[in-house]
Motif scaffolding. Structure first.
Motif, PDB file in Angstrom:
ATOM      1  N   GLU A 115      -2.752-103.259  58.909  1.00 32.28           N
ATOM      2  CA  GLU A 115      -2.143-103.756  57.672  1.00 32.28           C
ATOM      3  C   GLU A 115      -0.621-103.751  57.783  1.00 32.28           C
ATOM      4  OE1 GLU A 115      -3.752-105.052  54.810  1.00 32.28           O
ATOM      5  OE2 GLU A 115      -5.348-105.068  56.303  1.00 32.28           O
ATOM      6  N   LYS A 124       0.319-106.765  59.761  1.00 39.70           N
ATOM      7  CA  LYS A 124       0.171-107.978  58.948  1.00 39.70           C
ATOM      8  C   LYS A 124       1.306-108.099  57.931  1.00 39.70           C
ATOM      9  CE  LYS A 124      -4.879-108.169  59.046  1.00 39.70           C
ATOM     10  NZ  LYS A 124      -6.089-107.973  58.228  1.00 39.70           N
ATOM     11  N   ALA A 125       1.667-106.977  57.323  1.00 39.81           N
ATOM     12  CA  ALA A 125       2.743-106.993  56.319  1.00 39.81           C
ATOM     13  C   ALA A 125       4.064-107.394  56.965  1.00 39.81           C
ATOM     14  CB  ALA A 125       2.871-105.622  55.656  1.00 39.81           C
ATOM     15  N   SER A 181       4.471-109.166  59.661  1.00 43.12           N
ATOM     16  CA  SER A 181       4.358-110.575  60.031  1.00 43.12           C
ATOM     17  C   SER A 181       4.561-111.469  58.802  1.00 43.12           C
ATOM     18  CB  SER A 181       2.995-110.827  60.661  1.00 43.12           C
ATOM     19  OG  SER A 181       2.820-112.189  60.927  1.00 43.12           O
ATOM     20  N   ALA A 182       3.985-111.065  57.682  1.00 46.10           N
ATOM     21  CA  ALA A 182       4.139-111.851  56.449  1.00 46.10           C
ATOM     22  C   ALA A 182       5.602-111.906  56.020  1.00 46.10           C
ATOM     23  CB  ALA A 182       3.287-111.250  55.329  1.00 46.10           C
ATOM     24  N   SER A 191       7.546-114.334  58.319  1.00 39.09           N
ATOM     25  CA  SER A 191       7.238-115.764  58.193  1.00 39.09           C
ATOM     26  C   SER A 191       7.532-116.325  56.802  1.00 39.09           C
ATOM     27  CB  SER A 191       5.775-116.014  58.563  1.00 39.09           C
ATOM     28  OG  SER A 191       4.922-115.366  57.642  1.00 39.09           O
ATOM     29  N   ALA A 192       7.894-115.485  55.849  1.00 45.64           N
ATOM     30  CA  ALA A 192       8.187-115.962  54.489  1.00 45.64           C
ATOM     31  C   ALA A 192       9.453-116.822  54.502  1.00 45.64           C
ATOM     32  CB  ALA A 192       8.359-114.787  53.542  1.00 45.64           C
ATOM     33  N   GLN A 246       7.172-116.819  48.502  1.00 46.85           N
ATOM     34  CA  GLN A 246       6.474-116.275  49.669  1.00 46.85           C
ATOM     35  C   GLN A 246       7.002-114.880  50.012  1.00 46.85           C
ATOM     36  OE1 GLN A 246       7.151-119.202  52.711  1.00 46.85           O
ATOM     37  NE2 GLN A 246       5.429-120.470  52.080  1.00 46.85           N
ATOM     38  N   THR A 247       8.311-114.698  49.902  1.00 48.51           N
ATOM     39  CA  THR A 247       8.901-113.394  50.197  1.00 48.51           C
ATOM     40  C   THR A 247       8.431-112.360  49.189  1.00 48.51           C
ATOM     41  OG1 THR A 247      10.834-114.457  51.184  1.00 48.51           O
ATOM     42  CG2 THR A 247      11.067-112.157  50.574  1.00 48.51           C
ATOM     43  N   THR A 253       5.609-112.375  47.510  1.00 47.60           N
ATOM     44  CA  THR A 253       4.208-112.091  47.814  1.00 47.60           C
ATOM     45  C   THR A 253       4.101-111.162  49.029  1.00 47.60           C
ATOM     46  OG1 THR A 253       3.536-114.235  46.923  1.00 47.60           O
ATOM     47  CG2 THR A 253       1.989-113.146  48.417  1.00 47.60           C
ATOM     48  N   ALA A 254       4.883-111.456  50.064  1.00 44.92           N
ATOM     49  CA  ALA A 254       4.882-110.609  51.262  1.00 44.92           C
ATOM     50  C   ALA A 254       5.415-109.218  50.939  1.00 44.92           C
ATOM     51  CB  ALA A 254       5.709-111.256  52.368  1.00 44.92           C
ATOM     52  N   PHE A 260       2.729-107.226  49.300  1.00 46.74           N
ATOM     53  CA  PHE A 260       1.778-106.778  50.323  1.00 46.74           C
ATOM     54  C   PHE A 260       2.358-105.598  51.098  1.00 46.74           C
ATOM     55  CE2 PHE A 260      -0.199-107.596  54.659  1.00 46.74           C
ATOM     56  CZ  PHE A 260      -1.405-106.991  54.340  1.00 46.74           C
TER      57      PHE A 260
END
Length: 184
Positions: free
Chosen positions: A73, A76-77, A79-80, A83-84, A89-90, A92-93, A96
């Motif tokens: 996790e 993934k966090a 990476s999110a 890529s934001a 998107q930022t 949301t990331a 997370f």
């Protein structure tokens, strides 16, 4: 009335309109650039936070080798966050990332030796400072966006904004405060 006087009045009115458009265009550019700069400040802090989270995960991994899901996790966090490309998107990331951070702290609490280590204390202190910086930058960004959006939406500014293609910007929406409460 003389035709020359009417012509001068029309030219004067057109000159005033052009001067107003010129001034409004420059004001909108300055405002939009301020929005971008304020967003970049948030982005830098969130990426710093993701790096600190990775450091914390490395420390915790030494103690909790069986917590593989939590470390996935974290990856993934991070990476999110990387890529934001927009405030939405930022945000949301970042939400997370906050959730992942909460899980990581829950895992680390099971290891008192880890929590007592100097490295752990330093990383958590840096995370706390970064959290505060993100909150401050987010507040500044949202105020800047509010000011910009008000300019773009109000008459007569909206005429110039539409003419030159200026559109509203997104606010940076994070989780509600009661859902983000992380103990560092």
């Amino acid at each position: 009335m003389n035709l020359t006087i009417v012509l001068w009045i029309v030219v004067g009115v057109l000159a005033l309109i052009l001067l107003w458009l010129w001034g409004m265009y420059n004001a909108l550019i300055i405002s939009r650039n301020k929005v971008k700069t304020d967003y970049a400040d948030i982005d830098v802090q969130i990426k710093r936070r993701a790096s600190l989270l990775e450091n914390l995960a490395t420390l915790v991994r030494e103690y909790a080798k069986h917590e593989k899901g939590t470390f996935e996790e974290v990856a993934k966090a991070r990476s999110a966050i990387q890529s934001a490309s927009s405030p939405k998107q930022t945000a949301t990331a970042d939400n997370f990332l906050t959730s992942t951070l909460r899980s990581l702290f829950a895992v680390s609490e099971a290891y008192p030796k880890l929590v007592a280590s100097e490295n752990y204390k330093q990383v958590t202190q840096q995370l706390e400072q970064t959290e505060n910086a993100v909150a401050a930058y987010r507040e500044t960004y949202n105020q800047t966006v509010l000011d910009y959006n008000t300019t773009v939406q109000t008459f007569p500014n909206l005429l110039a904004a539409r003419l030159f293609g200026f559109t509203e910007e997104e606010l940076f929406d994070a989780l509600p405060a009661d859902e983000v409460d992380i103990k560092l």
